[in-house]
Motif scaffolding. Sequence first.
Motif, PDB file in Angstrom:
ATOM      1  N   LEU A  84       1.959 -35.365  52.282  1.00  0.00           N
ATOM      2  CA  LEU A  84       2.101 -35.216  50.208  1.00  0.00           C
ATOM      3  C   LEU A  84       1.568 -34.947  49.594  1.00  0.00           C
ATOM      4  CD1 LEU A  84       5.886 -36.252  50.928  1.00  0.00           C
ATOM      5  CD2 LEU A  84       5.781 -34.414  50.804  1.00  0.00           C
ATOM      6  N   ALA A  85       0.664 -36.622  49.565  1.00  0.00           N
ATOM      7  CA  ALA A  85      -0.423 -36.543  48.828  1.00  0.00           C
ATOM      8  C   ALA A  85      -1.724 -35.431  48.822  1.00  0.00           C
ATOM      9  CB  ALA A  85      -1.170 -38.036  48.725  1.00  0.00           C
ATOM     10  N   THR A  86      -1.989 -34.948  50.134  1.00  0.00           N
ATOM     11  CA  THR A  86      -2.764 -33.991  50.130  1.00  0.00           C
ATOM     12  C   THR A  86      -2.477 -32.354  49.968  1.00  0.00           C
ATOM     13  OG1 THR A  86      -3.637 -34.936  52.434  1.00  0.00           O
ATOM     14  CG2 THR A  86      -3.894 -32.967  51.961  1.00  0.00           C
ATOM     15  N   GLU A  87      -0.814 -32.483  49.236  1.00  0.00           N
ATOM     16  CA  GLU A  87      -0.329 -31.240  49.338  1.00  0.00           C
ATOM     17  C   GLU A  87      -0.059 -31.946  47.538  1.00  0.00           C
ATOM     18  OE1 GLU A  87       3.429 -30.191  50.956  1.00  0.00           O
ATOM     19  OE2 GLU A  87       1.704 -29.749  52.857  1.00  0.00           O
ATOM     20  N   GLY A  88      -0.507 -32.868  46.877  1.00  0.00           N
ATOM     21  CA  GLY A  88      -0.196 -32.543  45.814  1.00  0.00           C
ATOM     22  C   GLY A  88       0.831 -33.398  44.829  1.00  0.00           C
ATOM     23  N   LEU A  89       2.251 -33.659  45.683  1.00  0.00           N
ATOM     24  CA  LEU A  89       3.345 -33.908  45.765  1.00  0.00           C
ATOM     25  C   LEU A  89       3.111 -35.540  45.189  1.00  0.00           C
ATOM     26  CD1 LEU A  89       4.948 -31.828  47.843  1.00  0.00           C
ATOM     27  CD2 LEU A  89       5.147 -31.780  44.941  1.00  0.00           C
ATOM     28  N   LEU A  90       2.444 -36.682  46.174  1.00  0.00           N
ATOM     29  CA  LEU A  90       2.612 -37.079  45.906  1.00  0.00           C
ATOM     30  C   LEU A  90       1.040 -38.294  45.478  1.00  0.00           C
ATOM     31  CD1 LEU A  90       3.888 -39.219  49.170  1.00  0.00           C
ATOM     32  CD2 LEU A  90       5.099 -38.949  46.572  1.00  0.00           C
ATOM     33  N   ALA A  91       0.770 -39.540  44.510  1.00  0.00           N
ATOM     34  CA  ALA A  91      -0.371 -39.619  43.996  1.00  0.00           C
ATOM     35  C   ALA A  91      -0.927 -40.863  44.908  1.00  0.00           C
ATOM     36  CB  ALA A  91      -0.228 -40.255  42.383  1.00  0.00           C
ATOM     37  N   ARG A  92      -2.730 -41.052  45.052  1.00  0.00           N
ATOM     38  CA  ARG A  92      -2.492 -42.493  45.719  1.00  0.00           C
ATOM     39  C   ARG A  92      -3.237 -43.181  44.768  1.00  0.00           C
ATOM     40  NH1 ARG A  92      -4.729 -41.504  50.951  1.00  0.00           N
ATOM     41  NH2 ARG A  92      -5.430 -43.399  50.863  1.00  0.00           N
ATOM     42  N   ASP A  93      -2.333 -44.044  45.016  1.00  0.00           N
ATOM     43  CA  ASP A  93      -3.270 -45.223  44.354  1.00  0.00           C
ATOM     44  C   ASP A  93      -3.756 -46.879  44.058  1.00  0.00           C
ATOM     45  OD1 ASP A  93      -0.347 -45.307  42.825  1.00  0.00           O
ATOM     46  OD2 ASP A  93       0.318 -46.624  44.357  1.00  0.00           O
ATOM     47  N   ASN A  94      -4.322 -47.265  43.649  1.00  0.00           N
ATOM     48  CA  ASN A  94      -5.745 -47.622  43.382  1.00  0.00           C
ATOM     49  C   ASN A  94      -5.468 -48.507  44.387  1.00  0.00           C
ATOM     50  OD1 ASN A  94      -7.098 -46.614  41.574  1.00  0.00           O
ATOM     51  ND2 ASN A  94      -6.398 -47.900  40.409  1.00  0.00           N
ATOM     52  N   SER A  95      -4.508 -49.496  45.019  1.00  0.00           N
ATOM     53  CA  SER A  95      -4.367 -50.197  46.392  1.00  0.00           C
ATOM     54  C   SER A  95      -4.251 -49.211  47.994  1.00  0.00           C
ATOM     55  CB  SER A  95      -2.640 -50.780  45.686  1.00  0.00           C
ATOM     56  OG  SER A  95      -1.774 -49.988  45.792  1.00  0.00           O
ATOM     57  N   SER A  96      -4.509 -48.639  47.502  1.00  0.00           N
ATOM     58  CA  SER A  96      -3.945 -47.722  48.714  1.00  0.00           C
ATOM     59  C   SER A  96      -3.286 -46.616  49.135  1.00  0.00           C
ATOM     60  CB  SER A  96      -5.148 -48.113  49.607  1.00  0.00           C
ATOM     61  OG  SER A  96      -6.333 -48.404  49.788  1.00  0.00           O
ATOM     62  N   GLY A  97      -2.110 -47.587  48.823  1.00  0.00           N
ATOM     63  CA  GLY A  97      -0.505 -47.402  48.164  1.00  0.00           C
ATOM     64  C   GLY A  97      -0.374 -45.356  48.222  1.00  0.00           C
ATOM     65  N   PHE A  98       0.466 -45.353  47.961  1.00  0.00           N
ATOM     66  CA  PHE A  98       1.273 -44.312  47.187  1.00  0.00           C
ATOM     67  C   PHE A  98       2.233 -44.203  46.025  1.00  0.00           C
ATOM     68  CE2 PHE A  98      -0.031 -43.444  51.482  1.00  0.00           C
ATOM     69  CZ  PHE A  98      -0.907 -42.508  51.543  1.00  0.00           C
ATOM     70  N   SER A  99       2.287 -43.423  44.846  1.00  0.00           N
ATOM     71  CA  SER A  99       3.733 -43.478  43.955  1.00  0.00           C
ATOM     72  C   SER A  99       3.764 -41.898  44.229  1.00  0.00           C
ATOM     73  CB  SER A  99       2.797 -43.638  42.947  1.00  0.00           C
ATOM     74  OG  SER A  99       2.035 -43.035  42.300  1.00  0.00           O
ATOM     75  N   THR A 100       4.994 -41.681  43.328  1.00  0.00           N
ATOM     76  CA  THR A 100       5.690 -40.247  42.480  1.00  0.00           C
ATOM     77  C   THR A 100       4.622 -40.229  41.611  1.00  0.00           C
ATOM     78  OG1 THR A 100       7.116 -40.785  41.351  1.00  0.00           O
ATOM     79  CG2 THR A 100       7.673 -40.589  43.829  1.00  0.00           C
ATOM     80  N   LYS A 101       4.795 -38.488  41.079  1.00  0.00           N
ATOM     81  CA  LYS A 101       3.997 -37.833  39.681  1.00  0.00           C
ATOM     82  C   LYS A 101       4.895 -38.063  38.514  1.00  0.00           C
ATOM     83  CE  LYS A 101       0.448 -35.552  41.091  1.00  0.00           C
ATOM     84  NZ  LYS A 101      -0.679 -33.851  41.382  1.00  0.00           N
ATOM     85  N   GLU A 102       4.608 -37.770  37.503  1.00  0.00           N
ATOM     86  CA  GLU A 102       5.165 -37.252  36.558  1.00  0.00           C
ATOM     87  C   GLU A 102       4.594 -36.254  36.177  1.00  0.00           C
ATOM     88  OE1 GLU A 102       4.493 -39.586  32.919  1.00  0.00           O
ATOM     89  OE2 GLU A 102       5.253 -41.764  33.381  1.00  0.00           O
ATOM     90  N   PHE A 103       5.457 -34.957  35.928  1.00  0.00           N
ATOM     91  CA  PHE A 103       5.149 -33.689  35.181  1.00  0.00           C
ATOM     92  C   PHE A 103       4.746 -33.559  34.410  1.00  0.00           C
ATOM     93  CE2 PHE A 103       9.082 -34.583  37.931  1.00  0.00           C
ATOM     94  CZ  PHE A 103       8.816 -32.988  38.929  1.00  0.00           C
ATOM     95  N   ARG A 104       3.618 -32.907  34.050  1.00  0.00           N
ATOM     96  CA  ARG A 104       2.438 -32.902  33.001  1.00  0.00           C
ATOM     97  C   ARG A 104       2.353 -31.836  33.127  1.00  0.00           C
ATOM     98  NH1 ARG A 104      -1.745 -35.187  36.086  1.00  0.00           N
ATOM     99  NH2 ARG A 104      -3.055 -33.399  34.423  1.00  0.00           N
ATOM    100  N   VAL A 105       2.195 -30.607  31.708  1.00  0.00           N
ATOM    101  CA  VAL A 105       2.687 -29.280  31.001  1.00  0.00           C
ATOM    102  C   VAL A 105       1.193 -29.050  31.665  1.00  0.00           C
ATOM    103  CG1 VAL A 105       2.385 -28.149  29.199  1.00  0.00           C
ATOM    104  CG2 VAL A 105       3.954 -30.141  28.899  1.00  0.00           C
TER     105      VAL A 105
END
Length: 229
Positions: free
Chosen positions: A59-80
């Motif tokens: 999902l991170a590869t597809e841009g639906l999740l973001a990679r954290d600095n800690s090598s973890g993952f987080s959901t992304k905020e929607f941006r215009v």
Amino acid sequence: MTTAPREDVPTRKSDAAYETLKGLVLNGRIRPGRHLVLYDLAEHLKIGETPLRDAMLRLATEGLLARDNSSGFSTKEFRVDEQRQILELCDLMLTHAVLNAGDRVSGQLLTDLAELENAPAATIEEAAQLAGRIRDMYLEIARAAGNDVLRDQCRVMVDRSHMVRMLDLQIGESGRHTIDDLREFGVAMAAREVEQAVASVKAILGRRIDRLPLLVKEANFLASDASFP
């Protein structure tokens, strides 16, 4: 005699984890900007940590999740700005797909377009279901164009704009116009009127781009109230 383990089992588990987590992300069930704790998420979803991490990477590869600095993952905020770029890419890809699909678009797709119910949807659940049907229609058009790369990239972009599409179908008159344009698109494709079909797709995406500030604001607001623990 010992039976060798099935090599495709991990893949099936990873695919199942991917579909489950993607569904939660696409429909705004997890708050934007939330750090995903692998252990907690695996416990809640009753999914093994290894297939779940595979799903997060995908999902991170597809841009639906973001990679954290800690090598973890987080959901992304929607941006215009990001959503505008995604919709502009959708315009290019879908236009190309329509121009190259020819008579390979299934008759069932054209029937489904003719039978689309009026929008706006009454509830967010109805909007999610309708947005999912439209997603499948877009991907069928991309498949009919006979280009696997186009199909795969179209799927990624259509998924990343799912929340905005869902809200567009629920808020105001735009949803009704979208359904009308999709019906016109079906008629045009059945009659092989490609220019009219392209015009219908561009009308849908053009209105959505114009409404992005409102739609993105609503997407972040809706997802921020997500009940997912």
